[in-house]
Design an enzyme around this catalytic site. Structure first.
Site, short mmCIF file in Angstrom:
data_model
loop_
_atom_site.label_atom_id
_atom_site.label_comp_id
_atom_site.label_asym_id
_atom_site.label_seq_id
_atom_site.Cartn_x
_atom_site.Cartn_y
_atom_site.Cartn_z
CE LYS A 137 33.78 43.57 43.31
NZ LYS A 137 33.69 44.55 44.57
CG ASP A 187 28.65 46.36 49.05
OD1 ASP A 187 28.48 47.69 48.46
OD2 ASP A 187 29.59 45.52 48.17
CE LYS A 229 27.23 42.01 47.86
NZ LYS A 229 28.12 43.16 47.47
CD GLU A 275 32.21 47.30 49.67
OE1 GLU A 275 32.32 46.81 50.78
OE2 GLU A 275 32.46 46.95 48.63
CG ASP A 296 33.65 47.57 45.14
OD1 ASP A 296 34.33 47.81 44.11
OD2 ASP A 296 32.95 46.70 45.66
#
Ligand code: MG
Length: 367
Positions: free
Chosen positions: A265, A193, A165, A218, A241
């Site tokens: 997702k 990401d 992250k 990402e 994403d």
């Protein structure tokens, strides 16, 4: 077979690590999850789960799931839960948008279809490919050395892939990426990401500063156009994403060659039915996928396992086992991580049975 009742329980899911932090200082210590139940005239009950990543990640929030269920339920009573296309059409006709609200209902109806036919959901979604599903571990945003130590620790537990992250201060993020890559073996995969957290110039600096490393980037920026600009200025493999929330943008991104991998997702797309459609299109177009959800516990993890296990292996980039991130188990029969892999249940439906003592009273109950 008809739907005779829709209900929901609210469950708090505290985190094993105490908190989960990502871009822009966003943080959650206890996730608010909604377990959705759909009961049929035959006495079958199917279960689904929706757990937004707090109210500030996607346009979704936990109480919104429950409000949306109250809005939708009267339109679905009397429908056959096995007719998933018709069910989704009815949900879209009754409530515009709000895909996350529909996700738990759709998931529960897949569970019913599986129980009614005696088949696991992965078989109904295309078939079981391979023995197991490879997992990644999301590494909460802390100081670079601490993140690298967490990567090393989860690697010891068998995870072969990691999602770091970032999306904070770009100079510290460069250190985070370098420190994490340094503790990994060449065969391990690392994804940085940013969860939309960098402005375009920050993202340009980061991708240039780590261009010598084996790392995926990402969703660096908020908008599709900003991400595309970054993509066109780096040779690093690229994942989209947050921007991939439906078919239109997926087709545009394919046309633009805007990414190498997309992150799907279940609740972002509105349930297993719609995610399967996008998944199948990605397979046809040769795009690999991270198959997951925004968050959740045992039931979400079971749904992810069925979605991933029914996806041809070359297109399964990675998935994750959210039930191992939280301290509360909400259902028996959910997949359990085995050395960095998990498998979908062979039992009918999602293969889970909720722990009613954990779920507590119903907070939505419409019949
Ligand atoms: Mg992501």
């Amino acid at each position: 077979m008809k739907i005779v009742r829709l209900f929901a329980h609210r469950v708090d899911l505290p985190l094993v690590e105490g908190s989960y932090k990502w871009s822009g200082g966003k943080s959650v210590s206890v996730f608010d999850s909604t377990i959705v139940g759909v009961e049929t005239s035959d006495g079958l009950i199917g279960y689904g789960e929706v757990c937004p990543l707090g109210p500030f990640y996607l346009p979704a929030y936990a109480e919104g799931v429950r409000c949306g269920l109250r809005e939708l339920a009267p339109h679905l009573l009397g429908m056959d839960p096995r007719e998933l296309g018709k069910l989704n059409s009815q949900m879209d006709a009754a409530l515009k948008g709000h895909p996350y609200v529909k996700s738990g209902i759709d998931m529960a109806c897949w569970d019913i279809l599986g129980k009614a036919t005696g088949l696991p959901v992965c078989v109904l979604m295309g078939g079981r490919y391979g023995e197991s599903v490879r997992l990644y571990r999301a590494i909460s945003q802390v100081a670079p050395d601490a993140m690298a130590a967490n990567v090393a620790s989860y690697r010891e537990q068998g995870y072969p892939r990691f999602q770091l992250k970032v999306g904070g201060d770009p100079d510290i993020d460069i250190q985070r990426i370098r420190a994490a890559r340094a503790v990994l073996k060449p065969t391990d995969r690392l994804v940085a990401d940013a969860n939309t957290g960098w402005t375009q110039h920050e993202a340009m600096r980061v991708v240039r500063a780590v261009s010598d490393l084996d790392v995926y980037i990402e969703q660096p920026c908020l908008t599709y156009e900003e991400c595309l600009a970054v993509r066109r200025n780096t040779a690093l493999p690229f994942v989209l994403d947050e921007n991939i929330d439906g078919l239109d943008v997926l087709l545009r991104a394919k046309q633009d060659l805007a990414m190498d991998v997309v992150n799907l997702k279940i609740s972002k797309l509105g349930g297993l039915t719609k995610t399967r459609q996008v998944r199948d299109l990605c397979v046809s177009m040769g795009i690999a996928m991270t198959l997951e959800d925004s968050w959740g516990g045992d039931i979400t993890t079971a749904a992810i396992a069925h979605l991933a296990h029914s996806t041809p292996e070359p297109f399964r980039f990675t998935s994750t086992d959210f039930n191992s991130y939280v301290t509360v188990s909400t259902a028996q029969g959910a997949p359990q991580r085995d050395n960095g892999f998990m498998s979908a249940s062979d039992a009918p439906g999602l293969g889970i049975s909720p722990r009613m003592d954990v779920l507590g009273p119903r907070v939505v109950d419409i019949s």
